[in-house]
Design a protein around this motif. Structure first.
Motif, PDB file in Angstrom:
ATOM      1  N   GLU A   1      -7.380  -8.433   8.840  1.00  0.00           N
ATOM      2  CA  GLU A   1      -7.780  -8.342   7.907  1.00  0.00           C
ATOM      3  C   GLU A   1      -8.452  -6.414   8.334  1.00  0.00           C
ATOM      4  OE1 GLU A   1     -10.088 -10.087   5.261  1.00  0.00           O
ATOM      5  OE2 GLU A   1      -9.092 -12.394   5.893  1.00  0.00           O
ATOM      6  N   LEU A   2      -6.919  -5.096   7.318  1.00  0.00           N
ATOM      7  CA  LEU A   2      -7.204  -3.646   8.291  1.00  0.00           C
ATOM      8  C   LEU A   2      -7.080  -3.838   6.003  1.00  0.00           C
ATOM      9  CD1 LEU A   2      -4.642  -3.608  10.760  1.00  0.00           C
ATOM     10  CD2 LEU A   2      -7.060  -4.323  11.032  1.00  0.00           C
ATOM     11  N   GLN A   3      -7.419  -2.671   6.204  1.00  0.00           N
ATOM     12  CA  GLN A   3      -7.616  -1.590   4.744  1.00  0.00           C
ATOM     13  C   GLN A   3      -7.390  -0.748   5.454  1.00  0.00           C
ATOM     14  OE1 GLN A   3     -11.507  -1.395   2.616  1.00  0.00           O
ATOM     15  NE2 GLN A   3     -11.095  -2.949   1.323  1.00  0.00           N
ATOM     16  N   PHE A   4      -6.047   0.154   4.542  1.00  0.00           N
ATOM     17  CA  PHE A   4      -5.653   1.402   4.267  1.00  0.00           C
ATOM     18  C   PHE A   4      -5.508   2.361   3.547  1.00  0.00           C
ATOM     19  CE2 PHE A   4      -4.023  -0.095   8.666  1.00  0.00           C
ATOM     20  CZ  PHE A   4      -3.476   1.060   8.668  1.00  0.00           C
ATOM     21  N   GLN A   5      -6.352   3.513   3.336  1.00  0.00           N
ATOM     22  CA  GLN A   5      -5.918   4.256   2.112  1.00  0.00           C
ATOM     23  C   GLN A   5      -4.975   5.147   2.329  1.00  0.00           C
ATOM     24  OE1 GLN A   5     -10.007   5.473   0.217  1.00  0.00           O
ATOM     25  NE2 GLN A   5      -8.967   7.426   0.550  1.00  0.00           N
ATOM     26  N   SER A   6      -4.336   5.398   1.072  1.00  0.00           N
ATOM     27  CA  SER A   6      -3.318   6.241   1.237  1.00  0.00           C
ATOM     28  C   SER A   6      -3.985   7.636   0.199  1.00  0.00           C
ATOM     29  CB  SER A   6      -2.335   5.478   0.417  1.00  0.00           C
ATOM     30  OG  SER A   6      -1.452   6.929   0.103  1.00  0.00           O
ATOM     31  N   SER A   7      -3.196   8.984   1.085  1.00  0.00           N
ATOM     32  CA  SER A   7      -3.283   9.527  -0.327  1.00  0.00           C
ATOM     33  C   SER A   7      -2.603  10.269  -1.339  1.00  0.00           C
ATOM     34  CB  SER A   7      -3.328  11.194   1.094  1.00  0.00           C
ATOM     35  OG  SER A   7      -2.055  11.731   1.323  1.00  0.00           O
TER      36      SER A   7
ATOM     37  N   ILE B   1      -2.090 -10.001  10.885  1.00  0.00           N
ATOM     38  CA  ILE B   1      -2.831  -9.485  10.893  1.00  0.00           C
ATOM     39  C   ILE B   1      -1.484  -8.789   9.364  1.00  0.00           C
ATOM     40  CG2 ILE B   1      -2.661  -6.127  11.296  1.00  0.00           C
ATOM     41  CD1 ILE B   1      -1.813  -7.300  13.589  1.00  0.00           C
ATOM     42  N   THR B   2      -3.279  -8.908   8.039  1.00  0.00           N
ATOM     43  CA  THR B   2      -2.850  -8.008   6.639  1.00  0.00           C
ATOM     44  C   THR B   2      -2.702  -6.808   6.914  1.00  0.00           C
ATOM     45  OG1 THR B   2      -4.622  -9.980   6.049  1.00  0.00           O
ATOM     46  CG2 THR B   2      -2.932 -10.543   6.317  1.00  0.00           C
ATOM     47  N   VAL B   3      -2.735  -6.497   5.506  1.00  0.00           N
ATOM     48  CA  VAL B   3      -3.199  -4.970   5.399  1.00  0.00           C
ATOM     49  C   VAL B   3      -3.609  -4.572   3.737  1.00  0.00           C
ATOM     50  CG1 VAL B   3      -2.353  -2.141   5.126  1.00  0.00           C
ATOM     51  CG2 VAL B   3      -1.606  -4.089   7.496  1.00  0.00           C
ATOM     52  N   GLU B   4      -4.169  -4.918   3.639  1.00  0.00           N
ATOM     53  CA  GLU B   4      -4.693  -4.125   2.272  1.00  0.00           C
ATOM     54  C   GLU B   4      -4.638  -2.969   2.132  1.00  0.00           C
ATOM     55  OE1 GLU B   4      -7.712  -4.465  -1.412  1.00  0.00           O
ATOM     56  OE2 GLU B   4      -8.442  -4.472   0.930  1.00  0.00           O
ATOM     57  N   MET B   5      -3.402  -1.787   1.230  1.00  0.00           N
ATOM     58  CA  MET B   5      -2.604  -0.489   0.711  1.00  0.00           C
ATOM     59  C   MET B   5      -4.064  -0.392  -0.489  1.00  0.00           C
ATOM     60  SD  MET B   5      -1.278   1.931   2.789  1.00  0.00           S
ATOM     61  CE  MET B   5      -1.929   2.931   2.651  1.00  0.00           C
ATOM     62  N   LEU B   6      -4.720   0.956  -0.408  1.00  0.00           N
ATOM     63  CA  LEU B   6      -5.681   1.366  -1.116  1.00  0.00           C
ATOM     64  C   LEU B   6      -4.699   2.357  -2.029  1.00  0.00           C
ATOM     65  CD1 LEU B   6      -9.050   0.582   0.202  1.00  0.00           C
ATOM     66  CD2 LEU B   6      -7.485  -0.870  -0.999  1.00  0.00           C
ATOM     67  N   PRO B   7      -4.946   3.267  -3.137  1.00  0.00           N
ATOM     68  CA  PRO B   7      -4.770   4.354  -3.200  1.00  0.00           C
ATOM     69  C   PRO B   7      -5.387   4.980  -3.089  1.00  0.00           C
ATOM     70  CG  PRO B   7      -5.454   3.175  -5.422  1.00  0.00           C
ATOM     71  CD  PRO B   7      -4.923   2.105  -4.670  1.00  0.00           C
TER      72      PRO B   7
ATOM     73  N   GLY C   1     -14.866   3.448  10.803  1.00  0.00           N
ATOM     74  CA  GLY C   1     -14.911   2.372  10.924  1.00  0.00           C
ATOM     75  C   GLY C   1     -14.640   1.215   8.967  1.00  0.00           C
ATOM     76  N   ILE C   2     -14.535   2.672   8.499  1.00  0.00           N
ATOM     77  CA  ILE C   2     -15.475   2.501   7.258  1.00  0.00           C
ATOM     78  C   ILE C   2     -13.308   2.137   6.534  1.00  0.00           C
ATOM     79  CG2 ILE C   2     -15.970   4.188   4.800  1.00  0.00           C
ATOM     80  CD1 ILE C   2     -17.618   5.618   6.203  1.00  0.00           C
ATOM     81  N   LEU C   3     -12.751   3.066   7.408  1.00  0.00           N
ATOM     82  CA  LEU C   3     -11.518   2.968   6.954  1.00  0.00           C
ATOM     83  C   LEU C   3     -10.692   2.426   8.009  1.00  0.00           C
ATOM     84  CD1 LEU C   3     -10.552   5.690   4.313  1.00  0.00           C
ATOM     85  CD2 LEU C   3     -10.628   2.836   3.860  1.00  0.00           C
ATOM     86  N   ASP C   4      -9.909   0.954   7.970  1.00  0.00           N
ATOM     87  CA  ASP C   4      -9.314   0.770   9.294  1.00  0.00           C
ATOM     88  C   ASP C   4      -8.007   1.731   9.914  1.00  0.00           C
ATOM     89  OD1 ASP C   4     -10.493  -1.649  10.152  1.00  0.00           O
ATOM     90  OD2 ASP C   4     -10.135  -2.488   7.999  1.00  0.00           O
ATOM     91  N   GLY C   5      -7.389   2.421   8.569  1.00  0.00           N
ATOM     92  CA  GLY C   5      -6.380   3.493   8.590  1.00  0.00           C
ATOM     93  C   GLY C   5      -5.913   4.131   7.499  1.00  0.00           C
ATOM     94  N   HIS C   6      -4.989   5.044   7.403  1.00  0.00           N
ATOM     95  CA  HIS C   6      -4.924   5.721   6.122  1.00  0.00           C
ATOM     96  C   HIS C   6      -3.582   5.795   6.801  1.00  0.00           C
ATOM     97  CE1 HIS C   6      -6.656   9.835   7.845  1.00  0.00           C
ATOM     98  NE2 HIS C   6      -5.043   9.061   8.990  1.00  0.00           N
ATOM     99  N   ILE C   7      -2.444   6.822   5.656  1.00  0.00           N
ATOM    100  CA  ILE C   7      -0.931   7.110   5.834  1.00  0.00           C
ATOM    101  C   ILE C   7      -2.057   8.442   4.529  1.00  0.00           C
ATOM    102  CG2 ILE C   7       0.967   6.836   4.768  1.00  0.00           C
ATOM    103  CD1 ILE C   7       0.888   4.150   5.165  1.00  0.00           C
ATOM    104  N   THR C   8      -1.426   9.843   5.043  1.00  0.00           N
ATOM    105  CA  THR C   8      -1.902  11.136   4.605  1.00  0.00           C
ATOM    106  C   THR C   8      -1.028  11.817   4.764  1.00  0.00           C
ATOM    107  OG1 THR C   8      -3.865  11.990   3.858  1.00  0.00           O
ATOM    108  CG2 THR C   8      -3.637  11.058   5.841  1.00  0.00           C
ATOM    109  N   ASP C   9      -1.254  12.826   4.635  1.00  0.00           N
ATOM    110  CA  ASP C   9      -1.153  14.619   4.866  1.00  0.00           C
ATOM    111  C   ASP C   9      -1.868  14.839   4.690  1.00  0.00           C
ATOM    112  OD1 ASP C   9      -0.427  17.272   5.631  1.00  0.00           O
ATOM    113  OD2 ASP C   9       0.249  17.377   2.447  1.00  0.00           O
TER     114      ASP C   9
END
Length: 337
Positions: free
Chosen positions: A26-32, A58-64, A81-89
């Motif tokens: 279970e993964l948490q990704f934060q977006s910009s 594999i599940t991804v929780e996408m956070l704003p 490791g506070i976040l598992d990943g990000h989608i960002t500039d």
């Protein structure tokens, strides 16, 4: 059933449960990006697609933006490791290394998302960026980009001369340097504050994002003079993951995530591009709103100013120089410099 058989059965079940637990993630990704924007909706679709492609392993929780940490803190958060990943500039991290400015948003370099992705996929950009990210404990999965950004503005701006003294939001890094060199007065604000700042007159214009995403944030309710089509900024929208998490994945799952990001990149560019055209039609029919389209001469003048900022950024760090060398070599080979 004997006690020995029972013990054996329980042990087998425990092992099976342990293996299943190891196989699921279970993964948490934060977006910009803000919740409700067109870009964030596509990112949520990407998260759902990862679940489907992995058959639920594999599940991804996408956070704003701002859900766990601030927009410019996600690099450290992913590495820790506070976040598992990000989608960002990527240029949001320029304060750490000037290389992030050059690889994240070399203003004036690209005219389409396809040109940006070509540098990473064919010009060595992906390998180079992963070398830069390694000390941060982060792995770069792949590149994405929206069409060139528009500029929401409360005042008419039709040329470089019109930028003189205009107070405008621009993220840290090369974008700020370019607009300052062009005569504007850039200020650093998170994207979440752009609407309020335009509405209250704190700024007159903003380097925000694409026409469609700006519209979804309501910016054209207060900024009635958008500049579009975009020409100045086409930033990398990176998809990255904690390096240890990446290494824990099987080669098949790594390939699956890479393919999912390629799908995200293509979908983002295509859908936002279509939406830009639809929003432009809507704005043309909206009373009081005027779309300002710069002439080719004005665009060339701005891009020349922009490209003159690359070399000074390259001098700021060894990594920045590596990015500069790789990028200019690629663009020269493609006839784009």
């Amino acid at each position: 059933m004997t006690m020995r058989m029972l013990a054996t059965t329980v042990a087998a079940m425990a092992i099976a449960t342990s293996v299943a637990a190891q196989d699921s993630m279970e993964l948490q990704f934060q977006s910009s990006d803000n919740s409700g924007t067109a870009a964030f909706e596509i990112q949520q679709e990407w998260a759902a697609r990862v679940g489907e492609m992995s058959e639920g392993r594999i599940t991804v929780e996408m956070l704003p933006v701002g859900s766990i940490v601030e927009y410019n803190e996600t690099l450290d958060a992913v590495g820790a490791g506070i976040l598992d990943g990000h989608i960002t500039d990527s240029s949001y991290f320029t304060g750490k290394d000037a290389a992030f400015a050059l690889i994240g948003n070399p203003v004036g370099a690209y005219s389409s998302p396809e040109e940006l992705r070509a540098f990473f996929n064919e010009g060595g950009g992906t390998e180079l960026y992963n070398e830069i990210l390694e000390p941060y404990g982060v792995h770069f999965i792949g590149p994405a980009a929206q069409p060139a950004e528009a500029i929401p503005s409360t005042v008419p701006i039709d040329s470089v001369a019109d930028l003189q003294g205009v107070k405008m939001r621009a993220p840290e890094g090369m974008v700020q340097s370019v607009f300052a060199a062009a005569g504007a007065a850039p200020v650093n604000l998170p994207q979440s504050e752009v609407f309020t700042s335009l509405d209250k007159g704190v700024i007159a214009a903003a380097d925000a994002t694409t026409l469609a995403t700006n519209h979804s944030m309501g910016l054209h309710d207060v900024a009635l003079h958008p500049i579009w089509p975009g020409f100045h900024s086409l930033p990398l929208n990176e998809v990255s993951i904690n390096a240890d998490t990446w290494e824990s994945l099987s080669e098949e799952d790594q390939q699956m995530l890479t393919e999912s990001v390629a799908w995200y990149a293509e979908t983002l560019a295509e859908r936002i591009g279509q939406r830009d055209e639809e929003v432009a039609e809507e704005l043309r029919a909206t009373e009081g709103v005027t779309i300002h389209t710069w002439s080719e001469e004005a665009k060339r003048e701005f891009r020349q100013i922009a490209q003159e900022q690359w070399a000074p950024f390259a001098e700021r760090s060894e990594n920045a120089q590596r990015v500069y060398d790789a990028l200019t070599a690629h663009l020269s080979a493609e006839g784009l410099l």
